[in-house]
Design a protein around this motif. Sequence first.
Motif, PDB file in Angstrom:
ATOM      1  N   ASN A 175      -5.631  21.917   1.476  1.00  0.00           N
ATOM      2  CA  ASN A 175      -4.164  21.953   1.475  1.00  0.00           C
ATOM      3  C   ASN A 175      -3.545  20.563   1.499  1.00  0.00           C
ATOM      4  O   ASN A 175      -2.402  20.375   1.924  1.00  0.00           O
ATOM      5  CB  ASN A 175      -3.645  22.792   2.637  1.00  0.00           C
ATOM      6  CG  ASN A 175      -4.131  22.309   3.997  1.00  0.00           C
ATOM      7  OD1 ASN A 175      -5.080  21.539   4.085  1.00  0.00           O
ATOM      8  ND2 ASN A 175      -3.491  22.778   5.057  1.00  0.00           N
ATOM      9  N   CYS A 176      -4.305  19.561   1.015  1.00  0.00           N
ATOM     10  CA  CYS A 176      -3.790  18.192   0.929  1.00  0.00           C
ATOM     11  C   CYS A 176      -4.404  17.514  -0.287  1.00  0.00           C
ATOM     12  O   CYS A 176      -5.611  17.258  -0.306  1.00  0.00           O
ATOM     13  CB  CYS A 176      -4.114  17.422   2.208  1.00  0.00           C
ATOM     14  SG  CYS A 176      -3.612  15.685   2.170  1.00  0.00           S
ATOM     15  N   THR A 177      -3.593  17.222  -1.285  1.00  0.00           N
ATOM     16  CA  THR A 177      -4.096  16.547  -2.486  1.00  0.00           C
ATOM     17  C   THR A 177      -3.632  15.100  -2.572  1.00  0.00           C
ATOM     18  O   THR A 177      -4.154  14.335  -3.386  1.00  0.00           O
ATOM     19  CB  THR A 177      -3.627  17.269  -3.760  1.00  0.00           C
ATOM     20  OG1 THR A 177      -2.188  17.263  -3.798  1.00  0.00           O
ATOM     21  CG2 THR A 177      -4.119  18.708  -3.794  1.00  0.00           C
ATOM     22  N   THR A 178      -2.662  14.734  -1.740  1.00  0.00           N
ATOM     23  CA  THR A 178      -2.032  13.423  -1.856  1.00  0.00           C
ATOM     24  C   THR A 178      -1.645  12.914  -0.473  1.00  0.00           C
ATOM     25  O   THR A 178      -1.175  13.692   0.357  1.00  0.00           O
ATOM     26  CB  THR A 178      -0.745  13.512  -2.706  1.00  0.00           C
ATOM     27  OG1 THR A 178      -1.026  14.188  -3.920  1.00  0.00           O
ATOM     28  CG2 THR A 178      -0.184  12.136  -3.005  1.00  0.00           C
ATOM     29  N   VAL A 179      -1.822  11.630  -0.248  1.00  0.00           N
ATOM     30  CA  VAL A 179      -1.296  11.001   0.962  1.00  0.00           C
ATOM     31  C   VAL A 179      -0.323   9.906   0.542  1.00  0.00           C
ATOM     32  O   VAL A 179      -0.438   9.336  -0.545  1.00  0.00           O
ATOM     33  CB  VAL A 179      -2.416  10.415   1.842  1.00  0.00           C
ATOM     34  CG1 VAL A 179      -3.435  11.479   2.207  1.00  0.00           C
ATOM     35  CG2 VAL A 179      -3.111   9.246   1.155  1.00  0.00           C
ATOM     36  N   GLY A 180       0.626   9.620   1.398  1.00  0.00           N
ATOM     37  CA  GLY A 180       1.586   8.563   1.123  1.00  0.00           C
ATOM     38  C   GLY A 180       1.293   7.347   1.972  1.00  0.00           C
ATOM     39  O   GLY A 180       0.818   7.476   3.105  1.00  0.00           O
ATOM     40  N   GLY A 181       1.554   6.170   1.425  1.00  0.00           N
ATOM     41  CA  GLY A 181       1.321   4.964   2.199  1.00  0.00           C
ATOM     42  C   GLY A 181       1.942   3.739   1.576  1.00  0.00           C
ATOM     43  O   GLY A 181       2.082   3.661   0.350  1.00  0.00           O
ATOM     44  N   SER A 182       2.301   2.801   2.419  1.00  0.00           N
ATOM     45  CA  SER A 182       2.920   1.560   1.928  1.00  0.00           C
ATOM     46  C   SER A 182       1.893   0.467   1.683  1.00  0.00           C
ATOM     47  O   SER A 182       2.231  -0.581   1.110  1.00  0.00           O
ATOM     48  CB  SER A 182       3.954   1.062   2.947  1.00  0.00           C
ATOM     49  OG  SER A 182       3.351   0.854   4.214  1.00  0.00           O
ATOM     50  N   TRP A 183       0.635   0.694   2.069  1.00  0.00           N
ATOM     51  CA  TRP A 183      -0.366  -0.370   1.977  1.00  0.00           C
ATOM     52  C   TRP A 183      -0.698  -0.765   0.537  1.00  0.00           C
ATOM     53  O   TRP A 183      -1.205  -1.860   0.297  1.00  0.00           O
ATOM     54  CB  TRP A 183      -1.654   0.029   2.705  1.00  0.00           C
ATOM     55  CG  TRP A 183      -2.336   1.242   2.148  1.00  0.00           C
ATOM     56  CD1 TRP A 183      -2.147   2.531   2.553  1.00  0.00           C
ATOM     57  CD2 TRP A 183      -3.295   1.298   1.089  1.00  0.00           C
ATOM     58  NE1 TRP A 183      -2.929   3.394   1.809  1.00  0.00           N
ATOM     59  CE2 TRP A 183      -3.647   2.653   0.910  1.00  0.00           C
ATOM     60  CE3 TRP A 183      -3.908   0.346   0.275  1.00  0.00           C
ATOM     61  CZ2 TRP A 183      -4.573   3.073  -0.050  1.00  0.00           C
ATOM     62  CZ3 TRP A 183      -4.823   0.759  -0.672  1.00  0.00           C
ATOM     63  CH2 TRP A 183      -5.148   2.106  -0.829  1.00  0.00           C
ATOM     64  N   VAL A 184      -0.402   0.122  -0.426  1.00  0.00           N
ATOM     65  CA  VAL A 184      -0.714  -0.194  -1.822  1.00  0.00           C
ATOM     66  C   VAL A 184       0.135  -1.363  -2.324  1.00  0.00           C
ATOM     67  O   VAL A 184      -0.287  -2.102  -3.218  1.00  0.00           O
ATOM     68  CB  VAL A 184      -0.506   1.050  -2.704  1.00  0.00           C
ATOM     69  CG1 VAL A 184      -0.916   0.760  -4.142  1.00  0.00           C
ATOM     70  CG2 VAL A 184      -1.304   2.237  -2.173  1.00  0.00           C
ATOM     71  N   VAL A 185       1.320  -1.526  -1.745  1.00  0.00           N
ATOM     72  CA  VAL A 185       2.212  -2.620  -2.163  1.00  0.00           C
ATOM     73  C   VAL A 185       2.641  -3.399  -0.912  1.00  0.00           C
ATOM     74  O   VAL A 185       3.729  -3.185  -0.376  1.00  0.00           O
ATOM     75  CB  VAL A 185       3.446  -2.088  -2.919  1.00  0.00           C
ATOM     76  CG1 VAL A 185       4.334  -3.251  -3.370  1.00  0.00           C
ATOM     77  CG2 VAL A 185       3.026  -1.252  -4.116  1.00  0.00           C
ATOM     78  N   PRO A 186       1.799  -4.305  -0.427  1.00  0.00           N
ATOM     79  CA  PRO A 186       2.192  -5.122   0.722  1.00  0.00           C
ATOM     80  C   PRO A 186       3.397  -5.993   0.381  1.00  0.00           C
ATOM     81  O   PRO A 186       3.519  -6.495  -0.743  1.00  0.00           O
ATOM     82  CB  PRO A 186       0.950  -5.988   0.980  1.00  0.00           C
ATOM     83  CG  PRO A 186      -0.170  -5.293   0.264  1.00  0.00           C
ATOM     84  CD  PRO A 186       0.454  -4.611  -0.911  1.00  0.00           C
ATOM     85  N   GLN A 187       4.275  -6.165   1.344  1.00  0.00           N
ATOM     86  CA  GLN A 187       5.486  -6.939   1.085  1.00  0.00           C
ATOM     87  C   GLN A 187       5.177  -8.391   0.715  1.00  0.00           C
ATOM     88  O   GLN A 187       5.909  -8.993  -0.068  1.00  0.00           O
ATOM     89  CB  GLN A 187       6.417  -6.889   2.309  1.00  0.00           C
ATOM     90  CG  GLN A 187       7.179  -5.576   2.448  1.00  0.00           C
ATOM     91  CD  GLN A 187       8.108  -5.303   1.277  1.00  0.00           C
ATOM     92  OE1 GLN A 187       8.874  -6.177   0.847  1.00  0.00           O
ATOM     93  NE2 GLN A 187       8.048  -4.089   0.744  1.00  0.00           N
ATOM     94  N   ASP A 188       4.086  -8.964   1.252  1.00  0.00           N
ATOM     95  CA  ASP A 188       3.786 -10.345   0.879  1.00  0.00           C
ATOM     96  C   ASP A 188       3.357 -10.444  -0.579  1.00  0.00           C
ATOM     97  O   ASP A 188       3.751 -11.372  -1.293  1.00  0.00           O
ATOM     98  CB  ASP A 188       2.727 -10.944   1.806  1.00  0.00           C
ATOM     99  CG  ASP A 188       1.419 -10.154   1.827  1.00  0.00           C
ATOM    100  OD1 ASP A 188       1.418  -8.990   1.382  1.00  0.00           O
ATOM    101  OD2 ASP A 188       0.407 -10.715   2.289  1.00  0.00           O
ATOM    102  N   MET A 189       2.568  -9.451  -1.056  1.00  0.00           N
ATOM    103  CA  MET A 189       2.189  -9.447  -2.475  1.00  0.00           C
ATOM    104  C   MET A 189       3.399  -9.247  -3.366  1.00  0.00           C
ATOM    105  O   MET A 189       3.524  -9.874  -4.417  1.00  0.00           O
ATOM    106  CB  MET A 189       1.162  -8.343  -2.744  1.00  0.00           C
ATOM    107  CG  MET A 189      -0.267  -8.713  -2.437  1.00  0.00           C
ATOM    108  SD  MET A 189      -1.392  -7.464  -3.112  1.00  0.00           S
ATOM    109  CE  MET A 189      -2.967  -8.203  -2.657  1.00  0.00           C
ATOM    110  N   LEU A 190       4.293  -8.352  -2.937  1.00  0.00           N
ATOM    111  CA  LEU A 190       5.502  -8.107  -3.725  1.00  0.00           C
ATOM    112  C   LEU A 190       6.356  -9.371  -3.761  1.00  0.00           C
ATOM    113  O   LEU A 190       6.881  -9.750  -4.816  1.00  0.00           O
ATOM    114  CB  LEU A 190       6.282  -6.938  -3.125  1.00  0.00           C
ATOM    115  CG  LEU A 190       7.561  -6.517  -3.847  1.00  0.00           C
ATOM    116  CD1 LEU A 190       7.292  -6.176  -5.301  1.00  0.00           C
ATOM    117  CD2 LEU A 190       8.199  -5.328  -3.122  1.00  0.00           C
ATOM    118  N   GLY A 191       6.491 -10.036  -2.614  1.00  0.00           N
ATOM    119  CA  GLY A 191       7.273 -11.271  -2.568  1.00  0.00           C
ATOM    120  C   GLY A 191       6.689 -12.363  -3.443  1.00  0.00           C
ATOM    121  O   GLY A 191       7.428 -13.150  -4.049  1.00  0.00           O
ATOM    122  N   ASP A 192       5.361 -12.399  -3.519  1.00  0.00           N
ATOM    123  CA  ASP A 192       4.686 -13.406  -4.354  1.00  0.00           C
ATOM    124  C   ASP A 192       4.582 -12.967  -5.814  1.00  0.00           C
ATOM    125  O   ASP A 192       4.070 -13.719  -6.649  1.00  0.00           O
ATOM    126  CB  ASP A 192       3.270 -13.665  -3.828  1.00  0.00           C
ATOM    127  CG  ASP A 192       3.268 -14.365  -2.482  1.00  0.00           C
ATOM    128  OD1 ASP A 192       4.286 -14.984  -2.132  1.00  0.00           O
ATOM    129  OD2 ASP A 192       2.254 -14.273  -1.772  1.00  0.00           O
TER     130      ASP A 192
END
Length: 211
Positions: A175-192
């Motif tokens: 009953n779970c096919t997907t999880v959500g998370g912010s770790w895929v796009v760290p803010q430091d990587m996005l900032g850089d």
Amino acid sequence: MTARTLRQMLARTPVMPVLTMHDARWAADLAQALVNGGICVFEVVMRTPQSVAALRAMLEATPDADIGMGTLLTPEDLQTARLAGAKFGVSPGLTPDLAAAIEATKFPFLPGVATASEVMQARSRGLKELKFFPANGSAGANWIKDMSSVFPDVLFCPTGGIRPADIPAYLNLANCTTVGGSWVVPQDMLGDRDWAGITALAQQARAFRPE
């Protein structure tokens, strides 16, 4: 092309990145980096002034991606997301007013739940794809497993504190096919603007459910 249901959208990815966008100028590049890594479903949270512009830029850059808008708290938020072109909505919970707006618009929606009573309330409104929040790392996997026999028609998408090491415990559940998370796009990587690094993390996320 017939629009995908929310359950079909979630089935496209084992990990749904949850994105906080402070600068819409980089939204198109970010969306492309995620898609290049095999992730084509993600959520932009409506927590910054740039969120709507970012969502629109992502949709234009990656038209086959299913991009939703999160932290929708009111019917007005839902309308904003729909007008921006979001493919689905996400909320941390569910109020009667928000549930009525979802019913009226038939907008694909992932409301948050944390108890069996909240699952029952959402389910009574016809909502059977639910965000379990907060999942608190791997702790929520046992709760979702326990819900499977009580609510066999409900699909859960847990978010909140989930790290890569926690993911297999969730994806092993029917009953779970997907999880959500912010770790895929760290803010430091996005900032850089480290698009290659973000693509690599997306590939890591995609690998939790190989094609």
